[in-house]
Design a protein around this motif. Structure first.
Motif, mmCIF file in Angstrom:
data_model
loop_
_atom_site.group_PDB
_atom_site.id
_atom_site.type_symbol
_atom_site.label_atom_id
_atom_site.label_comp_id
_atom_site.label_asym_id
_atom_site.label_seq_id
_atom_site.Cartn_x
_atom_site.Cartn_y
_atom_site.Cartn_z
ATOM 1 N N ASP A 1 0.854 -1.355 -0.134
ATOM 2 C CA ASP A 1 -0.099 0.036 -0.018
ATOM 3 C C ASP A 1 0.862 1.355 0.081
ATOM 4 O O ASP A 1 0.675 2.243 -0.929
ATOM 5 N N PHE A 2 1.899 1.456 0.752
ATOM 6 C CA PHE A 2 2.689 2.415 1.065
ATOM 7 C C PHE A 2 3.460 2.781 -0.449
ATOM 8 O O PHE A 2 3.756 3.798 -0.851
ATOM 9 N N CYS A 3 3.859 1.377 -1.291
ATOM 10 C CA CYS A 3 4.418 1.682 -2.359
ATOM 11 C C CYS A 3 3.705 2.306 -3.454
ATOM 12 O O CYS A 3 4.165 2.921 -4.070
ATOM 13 N N LEU A 4 2.308 1.721 -3.354
ATOM 14 C CA LEU A 4 1.559 2.275 -4.352
ATOM 15 C C LEU A 4 1.161 3.755 -4.437
ATOM 16 O O LEU A 4 0.965 4.349 -5.381
ATOM 17 N N LEU A 5 1.051 4.084 -3.035
ATOM 18 C CA LEU A 5 0.850 5.562 -2.690
ATOM 19 C C LEU A 5 2.144 6.284 -3.471
ATOM 20 O O LEU A 5 1.952 7.409 -3.981
ATOM 21 N N GLU A 6 3.302 5.670 -3.074
ATOM 22 C CA GLU A 6 4.554 6.491 -3.817
ATOM 23 C C GLU A 6 4.696 6.384 -5.273
ATOM 24 O O GLU A 6 4.983 7.413 -5.728
#
Length: 351
Positions: free
Chosen positions: A286-291
């Motif tokens: 999730d954090f990577c997709l936001l980035e």
């Protein structure tokens, strides 16, 4: 320039009849000479080579089955710094506190990058991850980004840590052990599942059942990957051997296992993208997709980077932690007096 080329051509044509060589033989001779010059030419400014260096193989035969003993003997003969030829690559060997500190501390940035290793790089996207990436801005940004995420997900000491999640997995492991009713069994599989589930909970935001088919394939791919990486070292020394049938079997197995891991992660990324809560990211993906959407912390981050970064978490975390726990359990079994003082499952929780 044209005149020079014409003069060389005329000279060669005059020499051939005298020497009895054909043009094809002469060309083969020239190519062979040039290749030999490149192969046997010693690079400048390198520390001394120990005796026993052979063409193409270098010092591989001299190192034999106990390279650490041979390197120790060479240290006594050649000093703290010398060069070993591993196939077609020169490896500078450092011994002693002073030499190691000078390279890794005093001149750390000069020695910060990893040596290219073909098979290992093939499983990590040739530097698109963190573990095998070259030293530089991209590597530092990805490492800092991943470290920050893992801390926010609980990889830290104290409040908000992932300890509670680890305790839950240890309870599952304890129940699995109890099902054997005191009968002998191999605990290796169950320990691997426990460790991998902790990583899955942080990376995917979920755990798998012990008998889940996808999870079983993922675990088997990890095992194959790690075993075949060791068996395929000859391909890393001589990358061209990856095209040779039979010899390249380990390399093929490594790539197949790597593709299986990447496919599972890719499917998880697709599912996460469909249910992404931008206000409340749940896990590493999730954090990577936001980035990927914001591009605020890691310059030029791509989905391929995310794939291989997530793969790093599994490959680096599963084998190391599992083997640490299995060795701990073995020593506890061999030392029952210590086991009575600190039960083995209490040890699992502490680790």
């Amino acid at each position: 320039m044209a005149g020079t080329v014409q003069w060389i051509a005329e000279t060669v044509l005059e020499i051939l009849p005298i020497s009895g060589l054909t043009l094809q033989t002469f060309l083969v001779f020239c190519v062979t000479f040039l290749l030999a010059s490149v192969i046997f030419k010693r690079p400048r400014n390198l520390p001394p080579y120990p005796a026993g260096r052979l063409p193409v193989l270098g010092h591989l035969l001299a190192l034999r089955r106990a390279p650490h003993l041979k390197l120790t003997a060479w240290r006594r003969q050649y000093g703290d710094i010398f060069t070993v030829r591993m196939g077609m690559e020169d490896i500078v060997v450092l011994n002693g506190y002073t030499a190691v500190k000078d390279a890794l501390v005093d001149r750390s940035e000069l020695f910060a990058s990893r040596t290219p290793v073909y098979l290992f790089e093939a499983t990590t996207g040739f530097g698109k991850d963190i573990v095998a990436a070259r030293w530089g801005t991209g590597f530092r940004q990805r490492k800092r980004f991943a470290t920050t995420i893992m801390r926010s997900l609980g990889m830290k000491v104290g409040r908000g840590s992932i300890e509670e999640k680890i305790r839950e997995e240890v309870d599952c492991l304890r129940n699995r052990v109890a099902e054997n009713n005191g009968q002998p069994f191999s605990i290796a599989h169950d320990v691997t599942v426990t460790v991998t589930n902790v990583i899955c909970s942080m990376t995917f935001g979920k755990r798998y059942d012990y008998e889940d088919e996808t999870f079983r394939e993922l675990r088997e791919a990890f095992v194959t990957l790690l075993v075949e990486l060791g068996a395929g070292q000859i391909i890393s020394v001589f990358p061209l051997l990856r095209f040779v049938p039979v010899v390249n079997r380990a390399g093929i197995n490594v790539l197949d296992a790597s593709y299986k891991v990447i496919n599972v992660i890719s499917e998880e990324i697709s599912r996460h993208r469909e249910h992404l809560d931008r206000e409340n990211p749940r896990d590493f993906l999730d954090f990577c997709l936001l980035e990927l959407e914001q591009q605020g912390k890691v310059d030029g981050l791509t989905e391929e980077n995310v794939l291989y970064m997530a793969g790093n978490l599994f490959i680096a975390g599963t084998d190391t932690t599992t083997n640490t726990l299995l060795w701990s359990l073995l020593y506890m079994t061999l030392n029952p007096d210590i086991q009575e003082k600190k039960p083995c499952f209490q040890l699992l929780i502490l680790i």
